[in-house]
Motif scaffolding. Structure first.
Motif, short mmCIF file in Angstrom:
data_model
loop_
_atom_site.label_atom_id
_atom_site.label_comp_id
_atom_site.label_asym_id
_atom_site.label_seq_id
_atom_site.Cartn_x
_atom_site.Cartn_y
_atom_site.Cartn_z
N ILE A 37 0.86 -1.19 0.00
CA ILE A 37 0.00 0.00 0.00
C ILE A 37 0.89 1.23 0.00
N ASN A 38 0.40 2.32 -0.60
CA ASN A 38 1.15 3.58 -0.58
C ASN A 38 0.85 4.29 0.74
N ALA A 39 1.72 4.07 1.73
CA ALA A 39 1.48 4.55 3.09
C ALA A 39 1.48 6.07 3.18
N SER A 40 2.01 6.76 2.20
CA SER A 40 2.04 8.23 2.25
C SER A 40 0.64 8.82 2.15
N ASN A 41 -0.35 8.02 1.74
CA ASN A 41 -1.72 8.50 1.60
C ASN A 41 -2.57 8.23 2.84
N GLU A 42 -1.97 7.78 3.91
CA GLU A 42 -2.74 7.34 5.09
C GLU A 42 -3.77 8.37 5.55
N ARG A 43 -3.39 9.65 5.55
CA ARG A 43 -4.30 10.67 6.07
C ARG A 43 -5.57 10.81 5.24
N HIS A 44 -5.58 10.24 4.03
CA HIS A 44 -6.74 10.34 3.15
C HIS A 44 -7.60 9.09 3.16
N TRP A 45 -7.19 8.04 3.89
CA TRP A 45 -7.93 6.79 3.86
C TRP A 45 -9.18 6.86 4.72
N GLU A 46 -10.12 5.94 4.43
CA GLU A 46 -11.27 5.74 5.31
C GLU A 46 -10.80 5.06 6.59
N GLN A 47 -11.59 5.20 7.65
CA GLN A 47 -11.18 4.66 8.95
C GLN A 47 -10.96 3.15 8.95
N PRO A 48 -11.79 2.35 8.25
CA PRO A 48 -11.53 0.91 8.26
C PRO A 48 -10.13 0.55 7.74
N VAL A 49 -9.66 1.26 6.74
CA VAL A 49 -8.33 0.98 6.19
C VAL A 49 -7.26 1.42 7.18
N GLU A 99 -6.63 -13.01 3.76
CA GLU A 99 -6.23 -11.66 4.15
C GLU A 99 -7.20 -10.61 3.61
N VAL A 100 -7.68 -10.80 2.39
CA VAL A 100 -8.67 -9.87 1.85
C VAL A 100 -9.95 -9.95 2.67
N GLU A 101 -10.34 -11.16 3.06
CA GLU A 101 -11.54 -11.30 3.88
C GLU A 101 -11.36 -10.63 5.24
N THR A 102 -10.16 -10.74 5.81
CA THR A 102 -9.88 -10.07 7.08
C THR A 102 -9.99 -8.56 6.92
N CYS A 103 -9.42 -8.04 5.84
CA CYS A 103 -9.50 -6.61 5.57
C CYS A 103 -10.95 -6.17 5.43
N LEU A 104 -11.75 -6.95 4.71
CA LEU A 104 -13.16 -6.60 4.50
C LEU A 104 -13.95 -6.61 5.81
N SER A 105 -13.50 -7.41 6.77
CA SER A 105 -14.20 -7.45 8.07
C SER A 105 -14.13 -6.10 8.78
N TYR A 106 -13.09 -5.33 8.51
CA TYR A 106 -12.98 -3.99 9.10
C TYR A 106 -14.04 -3.05 8.51
N TYR A 107 -14.32 -3.23 7.21
CA TYR A 107 -15.40 -2.44 6.59
C TYR A 107 -16.76 -2.84 7.18
N GLN A 108 -16.93 -4.16 7.39
CA GLN A 108 -18.20 -4.63 7.92
C GLN A 108 -18.44 -4.13 9.33
N LYS A 109 -17.38 -4.10 10.15
CA LYS A 109 -17.51 -3.59 11.52
C LYS A 109 -17.91 -2.11 11.50
N ALA A 110 -17.30 -1.35 10.57
CA ALA A 110 -17.59 0.08 10.50
C ALA A 110 -19.02 0.34 10.06
N ALA A 111 -19.60 -0.59 9.31
CA ALA A 111 -20.96 -0.41 8.80
C ALA A 111 -22.01 -0.80 9.82
N GLU A 112 -21.61 -1.52 10.88
CA GLU A 112 -22.58 -2.01 11.87
C GLU A 112 -22.99 -0.90 12.84
#
Length: 326
Positions: free
Chosen positions: A197-209, A313-326
Motif C-alpha cells: 500500500i502507498n502509506a504516504s496517503n494514510e491521512r486520506h484513507w477511510e477509517q476501516p483501512v 487476508e482480503v476477507e480479514t481486511c473486509l471485516s474492518y469495513y463490515q464492523k464500520a458499517a454495523e
C-alpha cells in the motif's frame, strides 16, 4: 515446456481469440525490446503533453500506446480499442468480434530508474449492434471478460494470463521469440504476512483501512499477533506479480481527496484485468464494498478502490469495513 498456443488450446480458447492474443503479444514483444534499450533508444523522459487522466506522459507511454494501437488495428479481429492514454475509444474493424482495453505501460515513472513496468490488457466480445466508435460498448462488467493479463518487463519478460481456465505465467524465450509456460495454474496462498500500500496517503484513507493497517503494523504485539512486511514497487504489475507468485494483499483504497475519483486505479485498464487474474488463481478482488468484477462501468476511464490478493487476508481486511458499517 509447453508453448503459449498449446496451453490456450488446452484451455479451450477459440481460434480467433488465440490469434488475437498472439497479435497483442507481438506488440508487447516490441515494447519489451524498446524498454530493454532504455536510454540507448532515446525513449526515456517525459513529453510535453498530458493524457486524459491529466498525467504527464512519458515517451515510452506514447510509443507503447502507438505500438499496440497499430498492431491491433491492423489485425482485423478488433472492433475497437480503449486505452488509458486515449480520450475516447479508437475504432478499428467494424466487423471485428472483440474489444481490447489496455494500459500500455503501467508504472511508466519507473522507466527513469530502470524498475518494473508492464502492459495490462483485457479482451471482451464486441456487441455487434453497436458502432465501432461507441464508447458504451466497453461498459461491460468484468464478468464478461474472455481473456486478461499483463506482460511484465523485468529481468525477464513474463506474461500472466487467464482465459477463465486458471491463471498461468509464461516467460519470453528470446532465442526464438515465443512465450513458454513456466508457472502453470498459479495458486495464491490463502494466508500471507505481506502487504502493499502507498502509506504516504494514510491521512486520506477511510477509517476501516487506517484501523486495518495499524493492526498489521502492530505486529506480534497487536491483535493479529504476527509480524507483517510491507512491499511497494509503485507499479501495479510488479506488486500483483509478487502477490501471484508468493501471496500478499495489494491495496489502493478509497481516497477522500476528490470524491469524483473514488480510487486511483482504472476499472477497465487495471482493476478488472487484475481481478480476473487473481480470482482465477484462488485469490479475491474487492472494492471494499463489493466484488470488483461485478462493478458496472459508467464510463471508460472510471476509477475504483482496489483490495486484492490472498483470500484469507482480503476477507480479514473486509471485516474492518463490515464492523464500520454495523
Amino acid at each position: 515446456m509447453k508453448r503459449l498456443n498449446s496451453q490456450l488450446q488446452h484451455d479451450g480458447a477459440p481460434l480467433e481469440l488465440i490469434l488475437l492474443i498472439r497479435t497483442l503479444l507481438a506488440g508487447c514483444k516490441e515494447i519489451s525490446f524498446r524498454v530493454s534499450q532504455g536510454a540507448l533508444a532515446g525513449v526515456l523522459g517525459s513529453t510535453l503533453s498530458e493524457n486524459v487522466q491529466g498525467e504527464t506522459q512519458k515517451k515510452l507511454d506514447v510509443i507503447s500506446n502507438q505500438i499496440l494501437k497499430d498492431t491491433l488495428r491492423d489485425s482485423g479481429y478488433v472492433k475497437a480499442i480503449s486505452s488509458e492514454e486515449e480520450d475516447t475509444v479508437v475504432p478499428c474493424n467494424p466487423e471485428g468480434n472483440f474489444l481490447v482495453s489496455f494500459d500500455p505501460l503501467d508504472g511508466s515513472s519507473n522507466t527513469e530508474i530502470n524498475s518494473l513496468i508492464g502492459t495490462i490488457f483485457s479482451i471482451t466480445h464486441a456487441p455487434q449492434w453497436m458502432d465501432a466508435d461507441d464508447p458504451s460498448a466497453f461498459l461491460q462488467p468484468g464478468t464478461q471478460i474472455v481473456a486478461a493479463g499483463y506482460v511484465l518487463y523485468g529481468p525477464s519478460t513474463m506474461l500472466a494470463m487467464t482465459t477463465g481456465r486458471g491463471t498461468h505465467i509464461y516467460t519470453l524465450d528470446k532465442t526464438h521469440g515465443g512465450f513458454l509456460l513456466t508457472h502453470p495454474n498459479v495458486q495464491v496462498p490463502a494466508q500471507t504476512s505481506e502487504f502493499a500500500i502507498n502509506a504516504s496517503n494514510e491521512r486520506h484513507w477511510e477509517q476501516p483501512v487506517k484501523d486495518y493497517i495499524n493492526d498489521l503494523l502492530a505486529g506480534t504485539e497487536g491483535p493479529r499477533e504476527k509480524d507483517f512486511n510491507m512491499r511497494w514497487v509503485a507499479a501495479m504489475v510488479g506488486d500483483i506479480h509478487r502477490v501471484l507468485c508468493r501471496g500478499g494483499i495489494f491495496m489502493y483504497p478509497f481516497d477522500k481527496r476528490n470524491p469524483s475519483k473514488p480510487g486511483k486505479l482504472r476499472l477497465l485498464y487495471e482493476a478488472n484485468p487484475m481481478a480476473f487474474l487473481m480470482e482465477q488463481a484462488g485469490g479475491l478482488a474487492n472494492t471494499g464494498h463489493g466484488r470488483i468484477m461485478e462493478v458496472m462501468p459508467t464510463e471508460i476511464h472510471q476509477r475504483v478502490p482496489v483490495l486484492l490478493g490472498s483470500k484469507d487476508e482480503v476477507e480479514t481486511c473486509l471485516s474492518y469495513y463490515q464492523k464500520a458499517a454495523e
